[in-house]
Design a protein around this motif. Structure first.
Motif: not given
Lengths: 848, 125
Positions: A51, A54-59, A570-571, A574, A576-577, A580
């Motif tokens: 998860i 990088g393939d998912y939007l997660f919160d 790129r992701m 980011l 916050e990304f 996490k």
């Protein structure tokens, strides 16, 4: 060799120790519970890896929930493990608490930091990076760990920042109008003003005054200091190069330092940082800005060193230097000397280019700095001696080795020739660009410029030329433009996400702007000389930045443009990304691979996976120990087989027929139906290969990294495989090399009671090959009607309600599969081979 | 042919940031909002082709966003995402009105495919 043999002996040495008489059944149940919670934890780790990949939007809710699940399973494991081992490993709890604290801090929202308002560098420790910010932390590390020369300095901490912000109620104004995805540029301007005019809280003022007095005692009252930013993540993975203010040559007076400090804090909200922070996904309300107050070096020469070439060559050190103080060099405002040093046993200077250093930055009496003309006689003379170049290169290599990645280091040399380090941060490499072959023929008349300047970031792009004459016109640069400027400057970051290429006439590849260009992956060349004269404002051009410089062509030349443009971010960039995903560093990697090594201790556990591995290994050992040598007299025997499977059998009732209680039993003496079936399968002729299967170099490296004693040492005694059995039950734990298998089954006359649980994980080969083996196993088990779940490199399969004879047959096949797959992933070279081997296996053809 | 415009509303910044980054790679123009109020204001000014919204948010929730979009731009497709995987009733109620519904975490590839279908549907109608 002797050491290994000794460890092997000690592993199998009989340990007789007093332990509470607890029934073996109870112990065994405890063991099963521990493994069950371990398995749950591993499944969650696998899922989080997917998860957060990088393939998912997660919160954040997801991260919290998943981690809560993982913690709960891991706590179950630890509790069970403590009971099982009678609290023999209290340090494991400590290791867990340590890792858990770190993870919880990353998951949690940043809170008000605790700690001192001011900390001198000598008192900064490794755990203070949140408090003192990235720049202070890495400089203090150079000083304290490597004993390198860093000028006397103190950090004004993130807590001081919090105190300033609260005292002046900085955010209250914008909170009211907040709510959009990010703060607007005008909110930034308001915040900037509020910071500039904020009042220093009284306790901070007192602390600052005291600290300045102490600096005065160290360097004399005449000395001056620099005040620099040291924001939370600054000088970490993202550079923030040149984003925040640096005030040089500040007199050692409270009022002047306070002013400089306010300016530095306010730069968090400058127009230029607005673009950077917004683009990189930072929530500025959560950022904290510490500051560095450092005694000024009266620099004769300053510069930047890269401990590797950002274009990819890691065997060289790149040094840029110029006369006077650093700003004009790091901002790329003037020409510099450039030295290339080849690393290696005896470093040697490979290339020297002496620049025309027409200007330099000097400190003014009474404070502040100014640009001044370099005396004619020295402008074109080398700023460094050969010895200094080599000494700087040596420092660069040393710092790189310490931080374990290439570094971007600012330094200064004073009039006496002493070298000081002023900053160190990870070096960002230029993205490999996918430029089309530049050899594609272009008519000479369409070539406007051929291979000029220094490459900062390769790539190809087209657009209309925008010639930037004055820095304040930067906001007029349209989207997609080829930006041509006289000087390189970090102010250009304002338009970096939207321009297609940048060309500057002066500048260096080690400037702030250059760092930013690489971060945003904008094709960039500097020091081109005459681009602003040769190119015409508004004309459409194609720019190719590649080997040996920048070439510019008239019009849009499609074939020169790479098929896919480089994305500007790129992701991974980011904030916050990354934050996490950063969690996984403390969760997923496995460092503790070899139980025979001395480092296999609770203290060495760096991740939660390590802790689970430790629990697994020691639980199996415990079970064998207590069955074999504990107070319970339990029949435990080593299986004597024609294959070196190294299995210890613990009989809890009717599983073995060894009336004399021999400690070695043969296949014939097994009376446990499921064990007999599996062992029959494992020893089936041809399925256990004892010859080494050729591993590729990649496999071999992976196996070296991940596991001891894989295929090449096939004859090595397998350690600690254990089967707990009764007449109808079996729990088998197998570890071959790096493959872990658990097979739990009940095989009685009553089909309704029967079940098989199969779990397989790991592998020593490259991930693609491991995945092939998992597919092989899934296919084979699928043939026998198993219900199968796969996650990452894990297969879980279940089967129930099968008659005794059929189940025995299936267990026989599973036994064959276990032997057969030991080396299978090393020979399955492509995806189509999976089907081939499944077919062969089902047809009982076991050759590779 | 202009760029398609996508609006993403989610009260967690990381969701909007990741969505923006992945959808911009597909060539869409993406705007993100942390809550519905400014998003609806923006919708007054400009039409979006697809609105991706969180179901449960403080203040105005996803249902109200849906209603507002329906009232003003009947052709705009709405994709709902939610932290709660088991909102069967809500899913049922929404099925008629939203283009798609995803529990979080959302596989980005699936979201992209769904947006593509939504745009096709829109140009067909």
């Amino acid at each position: 060799m002797r050491m290994v043999a000794e460890r092997l002996r000690s592993l199998f040495r009989i340990r007789r120790r007093a332990r509470d008489p607890q029934s073996f059944e109870r112990l065994f149940n405890q063991f099963r519970q521990v493994l069950e919670s371990n398995n749950r934890a591993l499944e969650t780790i696998n899922e989080m890896g997917d998860i957060l990949g990088g393939d998912y939007l997660f919160d954040v809710q997801y991260v919290k929930r998943a981690y809560a699940e993982l913690s709960s399973s891991l706590n179950d494991s630890l509790r069970g493990f403590d009971v099982l081992t009678q609290n023999r490993y209290p340090r494991l709890q400590e290791a867990y608490r340590r890792i858990d604290e770190t993870i919880s801090r990353v998951i949690g929202e940043p809170t008000v930091v605790s700690g001192e308002l001011i900390v001198f560098y000598e008192n900064i420790t490794a755990d203070m990076s949140d408090l003192v910010g990235g720049k202070n932390a890495s400089l203090a590390e150079l000083r304290n760990a490597l004993k390198l020369d860093v000028p006397p300095a103190f950090a004004v901490t993130a807590r001081a920042f919090d105190s300033f912000v609260q005292h002046n109620r900085i955010f209250e104004k914008v909170e009211a109008s907040g709510g959009g995805a990010a703060l607007s540029e005008s909110s930034f301007a308001e915040l900037h003003e509020a910071m500039l005019h904020g009042e220093i809280p009284p306790d901070l003022e007192r602390a600052m005054d005291k600290a300045l007095r102490r600096l005065g005692q160290l360097c004399g009252r005449e000395c001056s200091i620099s005040v620099r930013s040291s924001a939370g993540e600054e000088d970490g993975d993202l550079s923030f190069a040149g984003q925040f203010e640096t005030i040089l040559n500040v007199p050692l007076e409270l009022e002047a330092v306070e002013d400089a400090y306010r300016k530095v804090l306010a730069s968090l909200f400058s127009g230029k940082s607005w673009v950077y922070l917004t683009r990189k996904g930072y929530d500025v309300r959560k950022m904290k800005m510490a500051a560095a107050c450092m005694v000024m070096v009266d620099a004769a020469v300053s510069g930047v060193l890269y401990s590797a070439d950002p274009l990819g060559d890691t065997d060289v050190v790149v040094i840029n230097s110029g006369w006077g103080l650093g700003p004009s060099i790091v901002e790329g405002r003037m020409d510099v000397d450039r030295y290339l040093v080849k690393k290696g046993g005896v470093p040697e200077i490979a290339d020297v280019r002496i620049g025309e250093k027409g200007s330099m930055t000097v400190g003014l009496r009474g404070g502040g700095v100014a640009e001044s003309e370099t005396p004619k006689d020295v402008a074109a003379t080398p700023s460094l001696t050969q010895g200094q170049v080599l000494e700087l290169a040596r420092l660069g290599v040393m710092i790189e080795t310490h931080f374990r990645r290439p570094q971007d280091v600012e330094w200064a040399i004073d009039a006496e020739g002493a070298t000081y380090l002023l900053q160190s941060r990870p070096l960002r490499f230029a993205e490999a660009s996918r430029t089309a072959a530049e050899s594609a023929p272009v008519a000479d008349s369409d070539v406007l410029m051929k291979r000029k300047g220094l490459v900062v970031q390769g790539g190809a792009a087209s657009g209309r030329v925008f010639i930037l004459r004055k820095a304040r016109e930067v906001d007029l640069v349209p989207k997609g433009a080829v930006l041509v400027a006289r000087h390189d400057s970090s102010i250009l970051v304002r338009v970096m996400p939207q321009v297609s290429a940048i060309i500057t006439d002066t500048g260096t590849s080690t400037s702030h702007m250059s760092s930013l260009s690489r971060e945003f992956r904008v094709p960039t060349a500097v020091n081109v000389g005459d681009a602003a004269r040769v190119l015409t404002h508004g004309q459409e051009v194609t720019v190719v930045v590649g080997d040996g410089g920048v070439s510019v062509y008239r019009g849009r030349v499609g074939r020169l443009l790479s098929a896919a443009g480089l994305d500007s971010t790129r992701m991974e960039d980011l904030h916050e990304f990354r934050r996490k995903r950063f969690l996984l560093r403390y969760i997923a990697p496995l460092n503790l691979v070899d139980p025979l090594r001395e480092e296999f201790t609770p203290e060495a556990c760096k991740t939660l996976h390590d802790i689970l591995r430790f629990i697994h290994e020691k639980s199996v050992a415990e079970l064998i120990d207590s069955a074999s040598f504990g107070s319970t007299s339990r029949a435990a025997a080593r299986l004597d087989l024609p294959i070196p499977a190294g299995i210890v059998v613990i009989d809890i009732g009717g599983g073995l027929s060894n009336p004399n209680g021999d400690d070695r039993v043969t296949l014939e003496q097994i009376s446990s139906t499921p064990l007999k079936a599996v062992i029959t399968g494992m020893t089936h002729p041809g399925v256990w290969r004892s010859d080494a299967v050729p591993l590729t170099v990649g496999d071999f490296m992976t196996s070296m990294l991940r596991a001891p004693g894989v295929a090449p040492q096939g004859a090595l005694v397998m350690d600690r495989n254990v089967a707990v059995v009764s007449r109808e039950y079996m729990n088998l734990n197998l570890k071959f090399g790096y493959h872990f298998t658990i097979l739990d089954c009940y095989c009685s006359k009553n089909a309704r009671n029967n079940h098989v649980y199969f779990r397989f994980a790991g592998g020593a080969t490259e991930i693609t090959k491991r995945t092939r083996r998992l597919r092989f196993i899934s296919h084979v088990l699928g043939e026998y009607g198993f219900n199968i779940k796969t996650k990452g490199d894990l297969v879980i399969a279940r089967l129930a309600n099968v008659g005794q004879q059929e189940m025995a047959d299936i267990l026989d096949r599973i036994g064959r599969m276990l032997s057969y797959t030991r080396q299978l992933d090393a020979v399955m070279h492509d995806d189509s081979s999976v089907e081939k081997y499944v077919k062969n296996f089902v047809e009982e053809k076991y050759g590779f | 042919m202009g760029q398609y415009r996508i609006m993403v509303i989610d009260d967690e910044k990381i969701v909007g940031d990741m969505a923006k980054m992945s959808l911009e790679q597909e060539g869409y123009a993406v705007e993100t909002f942390l809550n519905a109020e400014p998003a609806l204001k923006r919708l007054q000014e400009e039409k979006f082709d697809v609105v991706v919204t969180d179901y449960k948010m403080k203040g105005i929730d996803g249902m109200e966003v849906l209603k507002a979009v329906r009232d003003r731009y009947p052709k705009t497709q709405v994709i709902m995402i939610t932290a709660f995987a088991n909102l069967d009733a809500a899913i049922e109620a929404l099925r008629r009105d939203v283009h798609d519904f995803f529990p979080k975490p959302v596989k980005i590839r699936e979201l992209k495919a769904s947006i593509k279908r939504a745009l096709e549907k829109q140009s067909d109608s």
